[in-house]
Structure formats: C-alpha cells, structure tokens
Motif scaffolding. Structure first.
Motif, mmCIF file in Angstrom:
data_model
loop_
_atom_site.group_PDB
_atom_site.id
_atom_site.type_symbol
_atom_site.label_atom_id
_atom_site.label_comp_id
_atom_site.label_asym_id
_atom_site.label_seq_id
_atom_site.Cartn_x
_atom_site.Cartn_y
_atom_site.Cartn_z
ATOM 1 N N UNK A 1 0.818 -1.229 0.000
ATOM 2 C CA UNK A 1 0.000 0.000 0.000
ATOM 3 C C UNK A 1 0.844 1.268 0.000
ATOM 4 N N UNK A 2 1.867 1.333 0.842
ATOM 5 C CA UNK A 2 2.693 2.548 0.875
ATOM 6 C C UNK A 2 3.411 2.774 -0.449
ATOM 7 N N UNK A 3 3.886 1.681 -1.050
ATOM 8 C CA UNK A 3 4.588 1.815 -2.324
ATOM 9 C C UNK A 3 3.631 2.230 -3.435
ATOM 10 N N UNK A 4 2.398 1.714 -3.410
ATOM 11 C CA UNK A 4 1.402 2.131 -4.403
ATOM 12 C C UNK A 4 1.136 3.633 -4.300
ATOM 13 N N UNK B 1 3.153 -1.158 -10.995
ATOM 14 C CA UNK B 1 4.545 -0.699 -10.863
ATOM 15 C C UNK B 1 5.080 -1.053 -9.471
ATOM 16 N N UNK B 2 4.236 -0.893 -8.441
ATOM 17 C CA UNK B 2 4.668 -1.294 -7.100
ATOM 18 C C UNK B 2 4.951 -2.792 -7.054
ATOM 19 N N UNK B 3 4.096 -3.595 -7.707
ATOM 20 C CA UNK B 3 4.328 -5.041 -7.748
ATOM 21 C C UNK B 3 5.607 -5.372 -8.517
ATOM 22 N N UNK C 1 -7.835 3.635 -5.035
ATOM 23 C CA UNK C 1 -6.869 2.623 -4.594
ATOM 24 C C UNK C 1 -7.229 2.071 -3.221
ATOM 25 N N UNK C 2 -7.575 2.960 -2.323
ATOM 26 C CA UNK C 2 -7.907 2.524 -0.973
ATOM 27 C C UNK C 2 -9.184 1.682 -0.950
ATOM 28 N N UNK C 3 -10.178 2.072 -1.744
ATOM 29 C CA UNK C 3 -11.444 1.337 -1.724
ATOM 30 C C UNK C 3 -11.361 0.004 -2.453
ATOM 31 N N UNK C 4 -10.495 -0.059 -3.459
ATOM 32 C CA UNK C 4 -10.389 -1.304 -4.253
ATOM 33 C C UNK C 4 -9.260 -2.207 -3.788
ATOM 34 N N UNK C 5 -8.572 -1.838 -2.708
ATOM 35 C CA UNK C 5 -7.374 -2.577 -2.320
ATOM 36 C C UNK C 5 -7.671 -4.029 -1.998
ATOM 37 N N UNK C 6 -8.838 -4.316 -1.461
ATOM 38 C CA UNK C 6 -9.163 -5.698 -1.131
ATOM 39 C C UNK C 6 -9.195 -6.603 -2.353
ATOM 40 N N UNK C 7 -9.706 -6.067 -3.464
ATOM 41 C CA UNK C 7 -9.784 -6.887 -4.679
ATOM 42 C C UNK C 7 -8.494 -6.855 -5.494
ATOM 43 N N UNK C 8 -7.803 -5.741 -5.478
ATOM 44 C CA UNK C 8 -6.566 -5.657 -6.259
ATOM 45 C C UNK C 8 -5.392 -6.340 -5.565
ATOM 46 N N UNK C 9 -5.582 -6.721 -4.280
ATOM 47 C CA UNK C 9 -4.474 -7.363 -3.575
ATOM 48 C C UNK C 9 -4.076 -8.664 -4.264
ATOM 49 N N UNK C 10 -5.099 -9.447 -4.703
ATOM 50 C CA UNK C 10 -4.776 -10.706 -5.383
ATOM 51 C C UNK C 10 -4.002 -10.444 -6.676
ATOM 52 N N UNK C 11 -4.415 -9.403 -7.423
ATOM 53 C CA UNK C 11 -3.722 -9.084 -8.675
ATOM 54 C C UNK C 11 -2.291 -8.634 -8.408
ATOM 55 N N UNK D 1 3.149 5.910 -3.118
ATOM 56 C CA UNK D 1 4.332 6.624 -3.599
ATOM 57 C C UNK D 1 4.383 6.638 -5.119
ATOM 58 N N UNK D 2 4.049 5.526 -5.751
ATOM 59 C CA UNK D 2 4.080 5.459 -7.216
ATOM 60 C C UNK D 2 3.051 6.413 -7.817
ATOM 61 N N UNK D 3 1.861 6.475 -7.217
ATOM 62 C CA UNK D 3 0.829 7.387 -7.727
ATOM 63 C C UNK D 3 1.306 8.828 -7.622
ATOM 64 N N UNK D 4 1.954 9.181 -6.502
ATOM 65 C CA UNK D 4 2.476 10.553 -6.367
ATOM 66 C C UNK D 4 3.538 10.849 -7.426
ATOM 67 N N UNK D 5 4.261 9.828 -7.873
ATOM 68 C CA UNK D 5 5.324 10.047 -8.843
ATOM 69 C C UNK D 5 4.822 10.111 -10.280
ATOM 70 N N UNK D 6 3.782 9.332 -10.597
ATOM 71 C CA UNK D 6 3.354 9.256 -12.002
ATOM 72 C C UNK D 6 2.229 10.231 -12.332
ATOM 73 N N UNK D 7 1.487 10.705 -11.315
ATOM 74 C CA UNK D 7 0.401 11.654 -11.574
ATOM 75 C C UNK D 7 0.938 13.064 -11.378
ATOM 76 N N UNK D 8 1.146 13.763 -12.461
ATOM 77 C CA UNK D 8 1.681 15.118 -12.398
ATOM 78 C C UNK D 8 1.173 15.911 -13.598
ATOM 79 N N UNK D 9 1.474 17.181 -13.620
ATOM 80 C CA UNK D 9 0.998 18.036 -14.701
ATOM 81 C C UNK D 9 -0.478 18.345 -14.546
ATOM 82 N N UNK D 10 -1.227 18.397 -15.645
ATOM 83 C CA UNK D 10 -2.661 18.736 -15.574
ATOM 84 C C UNK D 10 -3.488 17.723 -14.795
ATOM 85 N N UNK D 11 -2.968 16.480 -14.652
ATOM 86 C CA UNK D 11 -3.736 15.434 -13.976
ATOM 87 C C UNK D 11 -3.522 15.418 -12.475
ATOM 88 N N UNK D 12 -2.803 16.408 -11.926
ATOM 89 C CA UNK D 12 -2.569 16.422 -10.475
ATOM 90 C C UNK D 12 -3.885 16.518 -9.725
#
Length: 979
Positions: A473-476, A907-909, A499-509, A478-489
C-alpha cells in the motif's frame, strides 16, 4: 543405407579434396592394411609358413605353363631368367627353387600395408560433420556398409600378384594343370580368408535401446532401473559365456550432467508450480467476480422458491459447463501449439519429436480446470447464499461500503486460519530439514535432496512475497504521487481514494504480478548464472580454445611444434599462439617415484604433490582471466608465470650463505663446506634442502601447512633407478618459495580449501628449464645414464594448449584438428573447447526461450486477472463513476483515473517482485560460489526482464481501460442506476 561402392566421408577431408558429397563424385581409397593383416595374423613369416609346406616347399603335381608363371612374377617385380621355366612340364617341382618366394611375399605384404597394391574406388554419398561419439575421434573417417566391405576388400586383394598366384596354385591343385586353372574364375584363397561374416571381426557391437529417450528423461533411479533391465536382456541373449563387456556409453556420458539436469528440473518444476498457482488464482477470481455480479439474479431465484441446495448445485453445474469445454479446448490448443516447439527441440537435440500427451500434463490440466472450478465455487456460493433476500435484491448495494458486525465469544474462537497455516508451514519445514534431507544423504538420493531444497526455496520466495504485501500500500501511494503530475494532479485524490477502496480486490492481482515477476527474475537469473558457471568451469577445466592431451607417454613435440609454426595467423592459419605443459614429474619413468610438499618442520603433515612445468606464455595462451591469485609477491597476471622461466643454469639456486648453515645437515655444518667449490658439499646441500626455486602453489596449502608468499616450503622428491620395489632410492630435498598462492588456474585444478590438499595432489607449477634441471638432478642422484635408459632429450609434454584467433570458423577448427591428428597417437585426445562453448550457449538460448514462453503465459494470466478485477471495481464504483461524469469529468480523464490506479498497483508489484527475485538470486549465487570458487557475477537476464516489464505495463493499461471503455458510452442516468 549405403549400397555397394558407396561411402560416407569426413566433411573437412572432402573439402580439402575438392569433392562435393551427394554429387556422384568418386574417391580413391588407398587402404593400409597393417591392422587388418595383424587381425588375421598375416605376416610375411606366417604366409611363408602357411603356404610353404603345400606349395613352395613340397611343390605340386601340375603341368607348368612357363609363360604364364613368368607373367605373374614379372608383375610382382620378381624377374626370372629367360628359359629358366620350361614351356610345359608335368612334375612335382618345389616353387621355391624357381622363384625368390621370400622376396615376393615381403614385397607384397609391404605394398598391401602401405596401400600401394590395394585401393578402392568409391562414390561419396554424405559428408560427416560430427560423429556424435558413435566412433572414437580418430581423424578422417571413411564409412562403408559392413556387408560390402569384405566384397570390396576381396576385389582389391584379387588384384595383388601374389594373391593371384596363390589363387592360381590353389585352382591348379584341383584341376591338375595350370592351363585349366587359368580358365577358372574361382578365388579360393581370398574366399577362404575374406569370405566370412564381417561381424565376426567387429570390435564393438552397438545395441540400440528402442525406448531410450523416454528412459533418459526419467529421474536418476528410473533411468538406472530401465537401463539395468535392458542390459540384462542383452546379456541373456548373448549368453553368459560370451567374452564381451557390456557398456552404457550414453549413460556414462550423461553422468557429469546429472546435477545440471536435476537443477534444471527443479527450476522447471518451480515454474510449473507457480504457473499452476496463478491459474488456480485466476479461475477463482473469475468465479468470485461472476458470482458477485449475479447476486441479484440469485436473489430473484430464491424469492421464486428455489432452495439454497438447488442454487448451489446450479452454480456448480454452471462452473462445469464452462470448465469442461475450457479444459478440452485448452488441451487441444496447447497440443497444437506445442508442435513447432517440439520440432525445434527435436531438431536441436537430434532426437525424434514426441507429440504424446504426458499423464502428468493431463492430470494438472484436469485438476486446475475442473477440480479448481468446483472447489473455487465454495466461497462464492457461501457468499451468495449467506446474504439476505433484501441484500441480494438491492441493486444499489455496494460491497465496498458495507459494514459487518460479528459477535464471537472468545472461548469459541479457537485457532485462527493464519495460525494454522503458519503452524503447518513450520512443521513442513522442520520435517524437510530434520528428516528428508538427512535421509537423502543416507540413500544418496540427490533428486530428493535438491527437491527438498527447492521446496524450502519456493517457500522462502512465497514468504517474501507475502511480506511484500505489507509494503505494497505505501509503495502504491508513492508510485501514484510520482506518475500523476501536470494537468492530472487534480485527479490524484480520486486515484488514491479508488486505490484505498479497491485494495481488497486488487491485492490478489498485485500478489500475482509480484510472484510472477519474482519467480521469472529469480529463475531466469539462476538459469543464466548456471549457464555462465558451466562456461566458466569448462574454460577452467579445458584451459584453452584447443587442448591436446596425452593419456600415455609424451606428445610428439617436434612434429607438433613445426605444425603450429605452419598454422600461425601470420601464415594464414588460425593459430595465434601455443603453450606446453609437462607431465607431473613422478609420472616420468623411472627417475622420480614420489613428490611431497610441506612446511620446514613437516607439521601438521606433508601432502602429495605434482611438479609440472609450463611454458612462459602459458597464461597468454590459456583463458588468463580465470587466473585468480590470492596473494603474490607483486607479480600481476601472466607475469607470474613468465617470471618462472629462468635459464637452465640458474634454475636451482643456493640459499644465501647466512641461511645455508641452518638447512645443511650436521655433517655439512661440521665441515663448514662451501657448496660452490666442493662437490661433496654440493651433494650434501641437495640432500638437506639448501637449493631453492620459485613456484606457483595452490592456495589450499596456505590453510593446510600455513604457506605464505616468500616463506619457503620443503619439497621431497624420492628418486629411483627403476620402478621395482627393491631398487636404489635417494631423496632430493628442495625449498620452494611460493611466488603466488593461487585459487584458480586454467587447465589445472587449484583450490583455496584445505580439504582439497588432503584428497588430491597439490599441483606445483614451475618453468620448463627448472623442470628439466630437477629431472637431471634426480637422474644424477641415483646414478642413471640418460643414454642407457633412452631418456628423451627434452622433458615429455602432456598437454598442448592452442589459442585461436577471434572469429575462427568451425571449418577452420576442423581442418586444424585434421592436420594435428596424423602427428599424434591413439592415446591422445583433442578437445575443441569452442565447440563445447557453442553448444552450451545454444542450449542456453533454447532453454531461455522456455522462460519467454512462461513470461507470455504469465502475462496472459495476469491480464485476465487484472481485467476481471477492474471489471468488478468498475461495477462496484458505478455510482461514483456516474457522479464524476455528472460533475464534468470527461471520458479521457475517467479513463486515466483507472489507468493511474492500475499503474500504481502494477509498478509497485514490479518493484517488489524485482527486489525479491534479485535478493534470492544473489543469495544463491553467493552460495554456489562457495563451491565453484568463481568470481561473483550476477548474470541478470535483461532481455527477459525487459520483456516482462513491457508486457506487465501493457497488460495493466489494457486490463484497466477495457472495462472503463465499456461504461463510457452509457448515459449518466443509467450509470447512476447501476445498469
């Protein structure tokens, strides 16, 4: 199958003759029958003895035709005086009185042996590029069918004058006169000698095991069991009294590859295990997603009166409806796709392709496809049936926002699932370590040993993957803070909330991506490392590009030296340089019996040693990059060997005068003698160790006898007059000053471990002049005469190392080896190291393709997993999806929100999987280097890694965008209603 008058011949020989195979061209095969005549015991004396009584001495009662006999004798080079033979004479006349029979037989035997009188004209069919060990590496080969060999040999023999005369005489004994015998086409002599079955003279009988490939693909014990049964059946067919020895050469050749095969098998088993786990996880995720999306339908069925048991049966039947066709179609597709891969492997390994489905593959496919489909329905069924009808019929119900309260008494809690899993894992690990691994050593079952170690390793990797879930979770974030920049901030908060709400289902992936990448990086790195280790150890073992080694006696130094000069690069040849290595001095017969080395006080022990002389350019010719000195006196690289080459007169030096008294015997000290001026004192110095020399010694002596650079060791050489037990012996004591302590030396076995000094002879390398000087000292010490014992002028050489120019072709190497073989004996082995390296790299490339296929399969599984996960996420987030669209978020921004979310997780994975794979690979690399003592080199599979990374990012973007694109065309109102 070869026909009459057809041959296969070595390709390099045909190229040198300018003959093209399969073009109908003829070659003249001159046969030197020295060995063949020896096989039949046909010598000049034996022929004279065999034929003398019946023909040459006793004579024959015949009618002689003088003209015919003179014609035969003239053809044999034995002139007869005119008129010596009557035109017609009926009498019993010994032929020996008329003809110099001994000269006739000697000239004929000599001509046959040297191939002057017997030659065969043969048509070339195919060129032989490689023997595949079907016959010894004896040089140029002409191969013909055994059925026609004796026929061709008999035809050639019948052209020899002596043989014609013998056939004529034998026919004359039958007819009673030469005139009738000349008209007969019979050849009784050659028919009697060469008319038998060629198989009766075979040195080797090759029996092919019909199912040998399947036998060699089994584990070690299974292969031994099959080959033992096969050998017993062959022995029973031949009979116990048959004087034959049954050998299994292919099995013996595969023995050195036993551990490599087991290691590769464990890697493949790990990859299959991980792939099966991923397949099970994908099937389970599909079932959960499908069941969760149809909760409303199940609620309606229950409201209409369907019982829970019937609903459960319906769900299982539904799973079987797509599982059974899926398994059948998958097996059919895999069988079809395996055809080109099996053909490629069969072509490379020169074996017949086997398209049969293995039972294990069928069992895995059925268990994953059908059993997992039924077992995977348990949780979805329980989840669907556990809900109340109100929850099932609530179309706006969102599982992400539901809150559950469950009251459990502490006394009813019992053991948790996590505690049970941990306990079983610890019990499993303890059983492996304390029971299975010791038993594998007791029964010498290395397959079981490596399987156990591999199981522990897989558990270690899975443990690290599970631990990585804590950091995910912490690495995810951090990755979002690094890749989301510019107009999409401005979209960053929405992405983080998703990410927080879907973490239960994305954990398996995420775990699936992490484990896939970790195992691919680990397995690919270990396989590349194993390949590099094989190449490195092969170079250390062989020493050079081309190695010529004698098993018995010395090499033909003068002839080979002249050939090396002819084949130099300057003259258009492939040879850059060459270097010699001598036999160990105790192998030279008879001066030296034993050699031992130790410290000055011989404590705690002395070790057997091999004193070997090498050329000064040895490290320039061999693979010098594998020369690994631990400590030196300041020399670097090839200079450590070059500085050992000192002139013969300076090869053995007297120790300084201040130290000489301490090493001279008591008698020498009392006389106060000077070895430089007193011969008796010099002999005393030799017996007491006042002579010293520099040498390269194994680093193992540093641990065993505390050897240090510059600190003398004592070498004891026992000289003798002959090899008999009661011969005269004398000891020569020399002080060895280590110039370097070496742990690796190309072409020799050097090690830094003390145990190697105890179980093997320590190799001491010196220069050739010193080697010759030590031999002469041993000869003089026991009073041998070099001329009387026919001792060679130059020390016998055991090995010739040849360095070839960069880019040398295979044809050039084969031509060079063909030029070398006439100058060596049958006991000399020629090893083409470059050919072995080429085969190794080809095998590595072929097996690395397996990992690329695994990477593609893993990417497909991850894609399905990611697709179903984000499809469920989008379905659960329909209300939020509609609200965002109503607030003005356009379609492109919505698509990027989910892609950013997927990229953050993947990317975190990727980062965690790469770190886990590298940590495990580095750990195993360091462990393997403890045994091989090779320098640390992490062979990272960059190509495979880049392929997996690109495939993962592509799968992440595609798997996240497809479900979102399916929802974008729908109206906002319909999306808000959850439709």
């Amino acid at each position: 199958v070869l026909g009459e008058g057809e041959v296969h011949a070595t390709s390099s020989m045909l190229r040198s003759l300018g003959v093209a195979p399969n073009s109908g061209e003829m070659v003249l095969v001159d046969i030197g029958f020295a060995k063949l005549l020896q096989t039949f015991n046909l010598t000049a004396d034996s022929v004279r003895d065999m034929l003398g009584r019946s023909l040459f001495d006793d004579g024959v009662q015949v009618v002689f035709n003088g003209t015919a006999i003179e014609w035969f004798l003239a053809g044999a080079g034995v002139p007869v005086a005119a008129g010596a033979l009557p035109e017609s004479l009926r009498t019993r006349v010994p032929v020996a009185r008329l003809v110099d029979v001994q000269r006739l037989i000697d000239s004929t035997i000599d001509g046959v042996v040297n191939g002057h009188l017997m030659d065969l004209r043969m048509r070339v069919v195919d060129g032989i590029d490689a023997s595949y060990e079907r016959y010894p590496p004896i040089g140029n080969v002409v191969m013909m069918h055994s059925r026609f060999f004796l026929l061709a040999l008999k035809e050639a023999a019948n052209r020899v004058p002596l043989v014609q005369l013998l056939n004529l005489a034998s026919n004359a004994n039958r007819t009673g006169d030469f005139e009738s015998a000349v008209l007969l086409p019979d050849t009784p002599v050659t028919d009697g000698v060469l008319g038998s079955d060629m198989n009766q003279y075979a040195f080797t009988m090759v029996v092919q095991y019909r199912d040998r490939l399947r036998a060699y693909l089994k584990d070690t014990q299974g292969t031994i069991d099959d080959l033992t049964a096969f050998a017993n059946s062959v022995g029973e067919s031949l009979g116990a009294a048959t004087p034959l020895k049954i050998l299994l050469p292919v099995h013996e050749a595969l023995k050195p590859l036993r551990f490599l095969r087991i290691f590769l098998q464990q890697i493949f088993n790990s990859v299959v295990f991980v792939t099966v786990c991923h397949g099970c996880l994908t099937v389970y995720s599909l079932l959960v997603t499908d069941t969760g999306g149809r909760t409303y339908e199940y609620g309606m069925l229950r409201m209409l009166g369907m019982r829970k048991a019937a609903l459960g049966q319906l769900l299982i039947l539904q799973a079987l409806f797509f599982a059974v066709p899926g398994v059948l179609l998958g097996m059919l597709a895999s069988w079809a796709l395996s055809f080109p891969l099996l053909d490629l492997v069969a072509f490379y390994t020169v074996t017949e392709p086997d398209y049969e489905y293995r039972p294990l593959a069928i069992a895995v496919a059925v268990s994953v496809g059908i059993v997992m489909s039924c077992a995977g329905n348990v949780v979805p069924i329980r989840r669907a049936l556990r809900r109340s009808l109100a929850e099932s019929l609530d179309m706006y119900h969102n599982s992400l926002n539901e809150a559950k309260v469950r009251q459990v008494r502490l006394e009813d809690l019992g053991l948790s699932a996590s505690q049970t899993t941990l306990s079983l894992g610890l019990v499993f690990a303890g059983g492996l370590i304390y029971y299975v691994i010791p038993l594998s050593f007791v029964f010498r079952d290395f397959d079981l040993l490596l399987t156990s170690l591999n199981a522990i390793l897989v558990c270690t990797v899975f443990g690290l993957i599970c631990l990585s879930a804590l950091v995910q979770p912490m690495l995810e974030t951090l990755v979002v803070h690094l890749i989301v920049w510019g107009p999409d901030v401005k979209l960053k908060d929405v992405v983080l909330k998703n990410q927080a709400s879907h973490r239960g289902k994305t954990r398996k992936t995420s775990l699936m991506f992490t484990s896939s990448l970790a195992f691919l990086v680990f397995a690919g790195t270990m396989f590349s490392l194993q390949a590099e280790s094989i190449v490195g150890n092969l170079k250390v073992l062989m020493g050079s590009d081309l190695r010529i080694e004698s098993r018995v006696g010395g090499l033909e130094e003068e002839a080979l030296e002249a050939l090396m000069q002819e084949q130099r690069v300057a003259g258009g040849g492939p040879v850059v340089d060459h270097a010699w290595a001598s036999w160990p001095i105790w192998n030279v017969d008879p001066p030296v019996r034993t050699v031992r080395i130790g410290n000055v006080v011989a404590f705690p022990r002395t070790h057997p040693a091999e004193l070997v002389g090498v050329s000064p350019n040895y490290l320039d010719v061999t693979y010098g990059e594998y020369f690994q000195p631990q400590r030196t006196d300041g020399c670097r690289g090839s200079a450590c060997v070059r500085e050992l080459d000192v002139p013969y007169g300076e090869a053995l030096l007297l120790r300084p005068a201040a130290d000489r008294v301490r090493v001279l015997s008591e008698a020498g000290q009392q006389r106060g003698c000077a070895p430089e001026a007193d011969d008796e004192c010099l002999r005393e110095a030799k017996r007491s160790g006042a002579l010293e020399f520099e040498a390269l010694v194994p680093a193992s002596l540093g641990a065993s006898v505390q050897a240090e650079v510059g600190t003398p060791l004592v070498m004891t050489l026992v000289a003798q007059r002959d090899r008999s037990w009661y011969t005269q012996r004398a000891g020569l004591y020399l002080q060895v000053r280590p110039k370097a302590l070496v742990s690796k030396m190309p072409g020799f076995f050097f090690s830094s471990y003390e145990i190697t000094a105890r179980i093997s002879n320590s190799v001491i390398l010196i220069g050739m002049p010193l080697y010759e000087r030590v031999l002469d000292e041993c000869i003089g010490l026991v009073g041998l005469n070099k001329s009387a014992i026919a001792f060679p002028e130059r020390p016998p050489k055991r090995t010739l190392h040849i360095r070839l120019r960069e880019g040398v072709t295979e044809e050039e190497r084969l031509d060079l080896m063909d030029a070398i073989r006439p100058n060596i004996g049958e006991s000399v082995q020629v090893t083409d190291t470059l050919e072995y390296l080429s085969l190794t790299r080809g095998t590595v490339d072929l097996l690395m393709a397996f990992f690329y296929v695994v990477a593609v399969v893993a990417s497909l599984l991850c894609f399905f997993m990611l697709f179903t996960t984000f499809e469920a996420n989008v379905r659960d987030s329909l209300w939020e999806f509609g609200v965002l669209r109503s607030l003005g978020v356009n379609s492109s921004q919505l698509l990027r929100i989910f892609i950013y979310e997927a990229m953050g997780s993947i990317v975190a994975a990727i980062i965690l999987g790469t770190i886990i794979g590298l940590v495990v690979a580095c750990t195993l690399t360091l462990q393997q280097n403890l045994f091989t003592e090779m320098p640390f080199s992490l062979a990272f599979p960059w190509g495979l890694f880049a392929t997996v990374i690109l495939a993962s990012l592509f799968v992440a973007a595609l798997g996240a965008s497809l479900p979102v694109r399916a929802m974008l065309p729908k109206p906002i109102a319909q999306v808000l209603k959850g439709k």
